[in-house]
Design a protein around this motif. Structure first.
Motif, short mmCIF file in Angstrom:
data_model
loop_
_atom_site.label_atom_id
_atom_site.label_comp_id
_atom_site.label_asym_id
_atom_site.label_seq_id
_atom_site.Cartn_x
_atom_site.Cartn_y
_atom_site.Cartn_z
N ILE A 201 0.83 -1.21 0.00
CA ILE A 201 0.00 0.00 0.00
C ILE A 201 0.86 1.26 0.00
CG2 ILE A 201 -1.64 1.34 1.38
CD1 ILE A 201 -2.84 -1.34 2.30
N LEU A 202 1.93 1.26 0.79
CA LEU A 202 2.73 2.47 0.97
C LEU A 202 3.81 2.65 -0.10
CD1 LEU A 202 3.07 2.53 4.85
CD2 LEU A 202 1.61 3.93 3.43
N LYS A 313 12.52 5.19 5.49
CA LYS A 313 11.10 4.93 5.21
C LYS A 313 10.68 3.53 5.64
CE LYS A 313 11.21 8.07 1.22
NZ LYS A 313 11.05 8.16 -0.25
N PRO A 314 11.35 2.45 5.16
CA PRO A 314 10.96 1.13 5.65
C PRO A 314 11.25 0.95 7.13
CG PRO A 314 12.93 0.98 4.29
CD PRO A 314 12.39 2.36 4.11
N ILE A 319 8.96 -0.08 12.33
CA ILE A 319 8.80 0.24 13.75
C ILE A 319 7.33 0.43 14.09
CG2 ILE A 319 9.22 1.99 15.51
CD1 ILE A 319 11.66 0.38 15.12
N CYS A 320 6.61 1.18 13.23
CA CYS A 320 5.19 1.44 13.49
C CYS A 320 4.36 0.16 13.46
CB CYS A 320 4.65 2.45 12.47
SG CYS A 320 5.34 4.11 12.61
N ILE A 403 8.87 -5.64 4.78
CA ILE A 403 8.70 -4.22 4.47
C ILE A 403 9.89 -3.70 3.67
CG2 ILE A 403 8.68 -1.92 5.52
CD1 ILE A 403 6.79 -3.03 7.63
N PHE A 404 11.10 -4.09 4.06
CA PHE A 404 12.27 -3.65 3.29
C PHE A 404 12.25 -4.28 1.90
CE2 PHE A 404 16.53 -3.82 1.62
CZ PHE A 404 16.98 -2.53 1.85
N THR A 405 11.79 -5.52 1.79
CA THR A 405 11.71 -6.19 0.49
C THR A 405 10.76 -5.44 -0.44
OG1 THR A 405 12.21 -8.34 1.47
CG2 THR A 405 11.16 -8.34 -0.69
N MET A 406 9.62 -4.99 0.09
CA MET A 406 8.67 -4.21 -0.71
C MET A 406 9.28 -2.88 -1.14
SD MET A 406 6.22 -6.34 -0.82
CE MET A 406 5.07 -5.29 -1.69
#
Length: 505
Positions: A201-202, A313-314, A319-320, A403-406
């Protein structure tokens, strides 16, 4: 003066007293020993000497899990050694050296790497910059990769075998170790799906899709079997092939559990190899800040900083998402057990903050055990379940990885499909189980993931830097989620004291 964590100080004292009790049981009450604080190659150590016949108090097993020396080494950072010279038994316990806060050291190293890269880039012409990066800095990165490859395979194997052997105590207390493992994988899967969805999404990597054919399905199934079934027992260890190592370790561990006491020498050997692996991992982790500085400098000289500049960013998203995951878990526990949220947070906060500050689970192990006791979890269950949970339950690492992969997929314009998402989720879960406790060792997992998902190898250095920094928070977050899971498991087994859980200390 050495800033050893309070619970570990207590463990050191009690363990040395246990050693003295063994001397007493062997030689009687009237024997006199001498104790002193000495320096051993520059490191402070506690030395106990006893003039008598040779007797090694470290040789006898103190518990079913591991021997006394291994227990102390793992939980308190103590390195006990025994020797016999000229009629004197010498027990020397080398205390953990005092180091700079590893988190602070890591950020200092990052700053040094940035400044060094900028200075070298300004001082050298563009051609010399490229040559310096490729002929000096890249070989150093390649050497680090080989070190990780050499250590990670055996460490993962013996860590998983030892974990499975220790899990037999869960069955002895009425639990089912298979159910426990399945719960770990299930919750890691939930975390992985949520992280992948939010990452899509992000960061919005380009979506695509191809129709599934029987030929393509057959090829994927064959590739899957080849990836998890080893051709021999040596190659997976040499190549640090995590899925194949896990299969081998699960088979060997299960076989040793079935054989039981008849395989006691092999069980002891596996435990001792695991202790050696943990010590090697600790030594290698001390090199991490220097490696980070070198890699950042390399990225600057090679003008590959665009991906690195956006790593925040990732990192922020991971963290969130992790914080939300932890908060939801605590709220569920609070609601089901009728315990105020602030009481739970107060009890889990000390080991969490120590882990974040130190970047190490070892430093907070004693506090984690104490925290479980304050949550009402039976101490015997904690002693059995906490160590193996720290090996098998890593949902926060999975969140950060996906998340880092995306983020990397979006940066390199990789077209993602539903099958791509499925492969990413499965690899993240499998490859991050039983990760060696070496910051940066997850580089091997990223190599496998990026190769399968079509992400350029250029992102590996950025992935390693992200993983080292995020891993500080991930270790603490995993520990919190593990404590909540142990609370649930102990409640199911009738090993939870609800009065202690609800009490405000």
């Amino acid at each position: 003066q050495m800033n050893i964590e309070r619970q570990n100080r207590l463990r050191i004292r009690l363990s040395l007293e246990e050693c003295l009790l063994r001397f007493r049981d062997r030689f009687g009450d009237e024997e006199i020993f001498e104790a002193a604080i000495i320096r051993n190659f520059g490191h402070p150590a506690i030395q106990v000497t006893l003039r008598q016949d040779v007797f090694n108090p470290l040789s006898k097993e103190q518990s079913e899990l591991n021997d006394w020396s291994g227990s102390v080494l793992m939980s308190a950072g103590l390195s006990p050694l025994f020797s016999y010279s000229k009629g004197v038994n010498i027990l020397r316990a080398i205390l953990p050296a005092k180091h700079m806060n590893p988190v602070l050291k890591l950020f200092i190293a990052m700053a040094i790497g940035i400044m060094a890269g900028i200075i070298i880039a300004a001082a050298l012409p563009e051609t010399s910059q490229v040559h310096t990066a490729e002929y000096i800095f890249y070989p150093l990165f390649y050497a680090w990769d080989r070190i990780l490859l050499a250590v990670s395979g055996p460490v993962i194997f013996f860590m998983v075998v030892s974990t499975l052997l220790n899990m037999r105590s869960i069955s002895e207390q009425g639990g089912d170790s298979r159910v426990v493992v399945m719960r770990y994988f299930f919750f890691s899967l939930v975390a992985a799906v949520a992280a992948a969805a939010l990452g899509q999404i992000l960061f919005r990597p380009e979506l695509g899709g191809e129709p599934m054919t029987s030929v393509k399905a057959s090829g994927m199934f064959e590739s899957f079997l080849n990836s998890i079934i080893p051709q021999n027992i040596v190659s997976p260890l040499l190549e640090a092939n995590t899925p194949q190592i896990l299969i081998m370790a699960f088979v060997l561990g299960s076989a040793l559990l079935i054989i039981g006491e008849r395989a006691k020498p092999l069980i002891t050997l596996a435990t001792q190899f695991n202790l050696v692996g943990m010590l090697l991992a600790e030594w290698i982790s001390r090199l991490v800040p220097y490696v980070v500085a070198i890699l950042i400098c390399y990225k600057i000289l090679n003008e590959q900083t665009r991906l690195l500049m956006g790593v925040w960013k990732p990192f922020l998203l991971a963290i969130c998402v992790s914080t939300i995951c932890i908060a939801i878990t605590i709220l569920i526990v609070s609601s089901r057990r009728n315990v105020p949220v602030k009481v739970i947070i107060k009890k889990i906060w000390p080991p969490f903050i120590v882990t974040v500050k130190s970047g190490s689970l070892d430093a907070s192990f004693g506090l984690a055990v104490e925290s479980c006791s304050k949550l009402g979890i039976d101490r015997r269950f904690t002693d059995v379940s906490l160590p193996h949970g720290q090996v098998l339950y890593m949902p926060i690492n999975v969140i950060g990885t996906l998340i880092f992969t995306m983020y990397a997929a979006d940066h390199f314009n990789v077209t993602v499909t539903p099958m791509w998402f499925g492969v990413a989720i499965v690899l993240a879960i499998v490859l991050f189980v039983a990760t060696p406790p070496v910051p940066g060792a997850n580089l091997l997992a990223y190599i496998a993931i990026f190769a399968q998902l079509g992400i350029a190898s250029e992102a590996l250095i950025d992935a390693m830097i992200f993983d080292i920094v995020f891993g500080i928070f991930a270790s603490a977050g995993n520990q919190v989620l593990l404590q909540m899971e142990l609370l649930h498991q102990s409640d199911k087994l009738g090993l939870l004291n609800r009065d202690v859980l609800r009490a405000s200390f």
